[in-house]
Design a protein around this motif. Sequence first.
Motif, PDB file in Angstrom:
ATOM      1  N   PRO A  80       0.915  -1.336  -0.281  1.00  0.00           N
ATOM      2  CA  PRO A  80       0.281  -0.386   0.254  1.00  0.00           C
ATOM      3  C   PRO A  80       0.837   1.198   0.705  1.00  0.00           C
ATOM      4  N   VAL A  81       0.440   2.063  -0.891  1.00  0.00           N
ATOM      5  CA  VAL A  81       1.160   3.312  -1.397  1.00  0.00           C
ATOM      6  C   VAL A  81       0.236   4.450  -0.585  1.00  0.00           C
ATOM      7  N   GLU A  82       0.824   5.337   0.108  1.00  0.00           N
ATOM      8  CA  GLU A  82      -0.666   6.656   0.506  1.00  0.00           C
ATOM      9  C   GLU A  82       0.090   7.929  -0.387  1.00  0.00           C
ATOM     10  N   ALA A  83      -0.578   8.017  -1.307  1.00  0.00           N
ATOM     11  CA  ALA A  83      -0.533   8.965  -2.373  1.00  0.00           C
ATOM     12  C   ALA A  83      -1.501   8.549  -3.403  1.00  0.00           C
ATOM     13  N   ASN A  84      -1.599   9.108  -4.541  1.00  0.00           N
ATOM     14  CA  ASN A  84      -2.723   9.386  -5.871  1.00  0.00           C
ATOM     15  C   ASN A  84      -2.282   8.461  -6.170  1.00  0.00           C
ATOM     16  N   TRP A  85      -3.497   7.074  -7.167  1.00  0.00           N
ATOM     17  CA  TRP A  85      -2.921   6.694  -8.414  1.00  0.00           C
ATOM     18  C   TRP A  85      -1.691   6.173  -9.363  1.00  0.00           C
ATOM     19  N   LYS A  86      -2.516   7.999  -9.485  1.00  0.00           N
ATOM     20  CA  LYS A  86      -1.936   8.660 -10.892  1.00  0.00           C
ATOM     21  C   LYS A  86       0.101   8.796 -10.219  1.00  0.00           C
ATOM     22  N   LEU A  87       1.004   9.143  -9.130  1.00  0.00           N
ATOM     23  CA  LEU A  87       2.074   9.290  -8.661  1.00  0.00           C
ATOM     24  C   LEU A  87       2.521   8.120  -8.783  1.00  0.00           C
ATOM     25  N   VAL A  88       1.493   6.701  -8.662  1.00  0.00           N
ATOM     26  CA  VAL A  88       2.314   5.408  -8.452  1.00  0.00           C
ATOM     27  C   VAL A  88       2.379   4.418  -9.734  1.00  0.00           C
ATOM     28  N   LEU A  89       1.102   5.438 -10.566  1.00  0.00           N
ATOM     29  CA  LEU A  89       1.696   4.061 -12.163  1.00  0.00           C
ATOM     30  C   LEU A  89       2.412   5.005 -12.314  1.00  0.00           C
ATOM     31  N   GLU A  90       2.603   6.245 -13.070  1.00  0.00           N
ATOM     32  CA  GLU A  90       4.022   7.204 -13.388  1.00  0.00           C
ATOM     33  C   GLU A  90       5.310   7.010 -12.973  1.00  0.00           C
ATOM     34  N   ASN A  91       5.019   6.396 -11.598  1.00  0.00           N
ATOM     35  CA  ASN A  91       6.505   5.689 -11.402  1.00  0.00           C
ATOM     36  C   ASN A  91       6.845   4.727 -11.975  1.00  0.00           C
ATOM     37  N   TYR A  92       5.728   3.516 -12.265  1.00  0.00           N
ATOM     38  CA  TYR A  92       6.216   2.648 -13.116  1.00  0.00           C
ATOM     39  C   TYR A  92       6.483   2.552 -14.380  1.00  0.00           C
ATOM     40  N   LEU A  93       5.901   4.115 -14.938  1.00  0.00           N
ATOM     41  CA  LEU A  93       6.415   4.079 -16.940  1.00  0.00           C
ATOM     42  C   LEU A  93       7.219   4.331 -16.571  1.00  0.00           C
ATOM     43  N   GLU A  94       7.550   4.789 -15.620  1.00  0.00           N
ATOM     44  CA  GLU A  94       9.706   5.751 -16.174  1.00  0.00           C
ATOM     45  C   GLU A  94      10.752   4.933 -15.438  1.00  0.00           C
ATOM     46  N   CYS A  95      11.784   4.881 -16.063  1.00  0.00           N
ATOM     47  CA  CYS A  95      12.859   4.496 -15.500  1.00  0.00           C
ATOM     48  C   CYS A  95      14.164   5.534 -15.395  1.00  0.00           C
ATOM     49  N   TYR A  96      13.689   6.213 -15.541  1.00  0.00           N
ATOM     50  CA  TYR A  96      14.503   8.025 -15.008  1.00  0.00           C
ATOM     51  C   TYR A  96      14.895   7.790 -13.950  1.00  0.00           C
ATOM     52  N   HIS A  97      14.433   6.977 -12.926  1.00  0.00           N
ATOM     53  CA  HIS A  97      14.902   7.185 -11.525  1.00  0.00           C
ATOM     54  C   HIS A  97      15.228   5.845 -11.314  1.00  0.00           C
ATOM     55  N   CYS A  98      15.538   4.835 -12.022  1.00  0.00           N
ATOM     56  CA  CYS A  98      16.031   3.876 -11.735  1.00  0.00           C
ATOM     57  C   CYS A  98      17.394   3.361 -11.067  1.00  0.00           C
ATOM     58  N   ALA A  99      18.196   4.058 -11.754  1.00  0.00           N
ATOM     59  CA  ALA A  99      19.280   4.389 -11.627  1.00  0.00           C
ATOM     60  C   ALA A  99      19.880   4.432 -10.216  1.00  0.00           C
ATOM     61  N   THR A 100      18.799   5.386  -9.868  1.00  0.00           N
ATOM     62  CA  THR A 100      19.287   6.299  -8.495  1.00  0.00           C
ATOM     63  C   THR A 100      18.484   5.715  -7.030  1.00  0.00           C
ATOM     64  N   ALA A 101      17.838   5.111  -8.047  1.00  0.00           N
ATOM     65  CA  ALA A 101      16.481   4.616  -6.589  1.00  0.00           C
ATOM     66  C   ALA A 101      17.188   2.943  -7.062  1.00  0.00           C
ATOM     67  N   HIS A 102      16.866   2.178  -7.541  1.00  0.00           N
ATOM     68  CA  HIS A 102      16.735   0.617  -7.486  1.00  0.00           C
ATOM     69  C   HIS A 102      18.205   0.667  -8.295  1.00  0.00           C
ATOM     70  N   ARG A 103      19.550   0.862  -7.424  1.00  0.00           N
ATOM     71  CA  ARG A 103      20.269   0.072  -7.673  1.00  0.00           C
ATOM     72  C   ARG A 103      20.235  -1.528  -8.107  1.00  0.00           C
TER      73      ARG A 103
END
Length: 422
Positions: free
Chosen positions: A198-221
């Motif tokens: 469960p994520v305390e966030a609006n569904w669009k923020l959760v979906l947008e996070n999956y739709l991009e991998c710009y964050h992958c190199a920094t957040a998901h080593r």
Amino acid sequence: MTLIATETNDSPARLAEMAAAQRQRPGFAVDAYFYRSQVVYRKELDEILYRSWLYAGHVSQVAKPGDYFTYELGEDSIVVVRDNQGEIHALMNICRHRGARVCEGPEGSLKTFVCPYHGWVYELDGRLKAARAMQGKAGFDPARYALKRAKCTVYEGLIFINCDPEAGPFDTSLNTIEPALRPYGLPGAKIAHHQNYPVEANWKLVLENYLECYHCATAHRAYARLHTLEALGAEVKALNEKMLDRAEVETGVAGIAHDHYQAYCSSPDFGCCAYTSRYALYDGFKTGSRGGEPVAPLMGEFKGYDGGAGDFQLGPLAFMLNYPDHCVLYRFTPRGIDNTDMDLVWFVRGDAEEGRDYDHDALTWLWDRTSREDQYIITRNSEGVHSRFFEPGPYHPEHESMCIEFVDWYLSALERNQASQS
């Protein structure tokens, strides 16, 4: 998490004004208004979520007649059940008398559905079987009071529902990715693990996070060590070409490199997204695990490893990342304006036994870790966009290209039927 109040000076007219303003800023993240407005959230439910094809579950969850599970969406509960003829139905969990829920548990097996309030009884296909003492009501016709239903389709063992009676057929879209999806043998696969994050966030923020991998190199080593999706396409072009060249020979699966894209605005019907592509893992890695080594028996038709992974989109809110030895399904479900369920399902071959053929912790390690990291960063994102000082910035043109496409589709959905509601 501390959040300020949602929008109070709000109306359909303001929604239309904000959507028009967002249209003037293509390629930019959306204004905080779209995450905070109850008017927007209600519009999203009406025009997007209840009109899209959504992943509900897997056929193994309703293996025998009478088996059922419930799928919660917004304020609603939908019962997915197999009837005595073997058909799967999606029924609204609402008694046709006074509205009580007829099914309480999240899963189980029943011979009939019995309302706990006044005892109305329903068949497994939703037909009203008995309404106690209602013969005293002049003109009462049981056939008029079956449980309401959603559209339901089963594809490669995956169950999808749509609450819009006018929804276009999902099979037409899913057939376009069949060559890449079929080889995993999902109809006979086994759910090795299911977990909600469960994520305390609006569904669009959760979906947008999956739709991009710009964050992958920094957040998901851990993820980024294995998956070339974290890099720009030009940087890993050679690796992808080599993997695609060997894919059919190494896996033994004809058509495994099939590529197709019809998501969001390019879908043939609303809410019928279907997408697949295959991309390379970095050299030396075979699958999505802690060390990149196999963690389960090969799925379906696979005979070996090509160093690739299958990427799939199945409707607007469900995705799969499929390796030769296991598959991981993501589903995002809004539960309120600032609460979203991020459900993950790990599939293995149907005859695989835990402890003999796979170790549970080894199987789930990478995507459990990645999902917990996502919980953290999305929550931080939610806190930030609720700030009065938040000003949306530009999306990255490649890494966040699917976010750009999603926003275009999303705004078009919000603009639907706007004139009649303003």
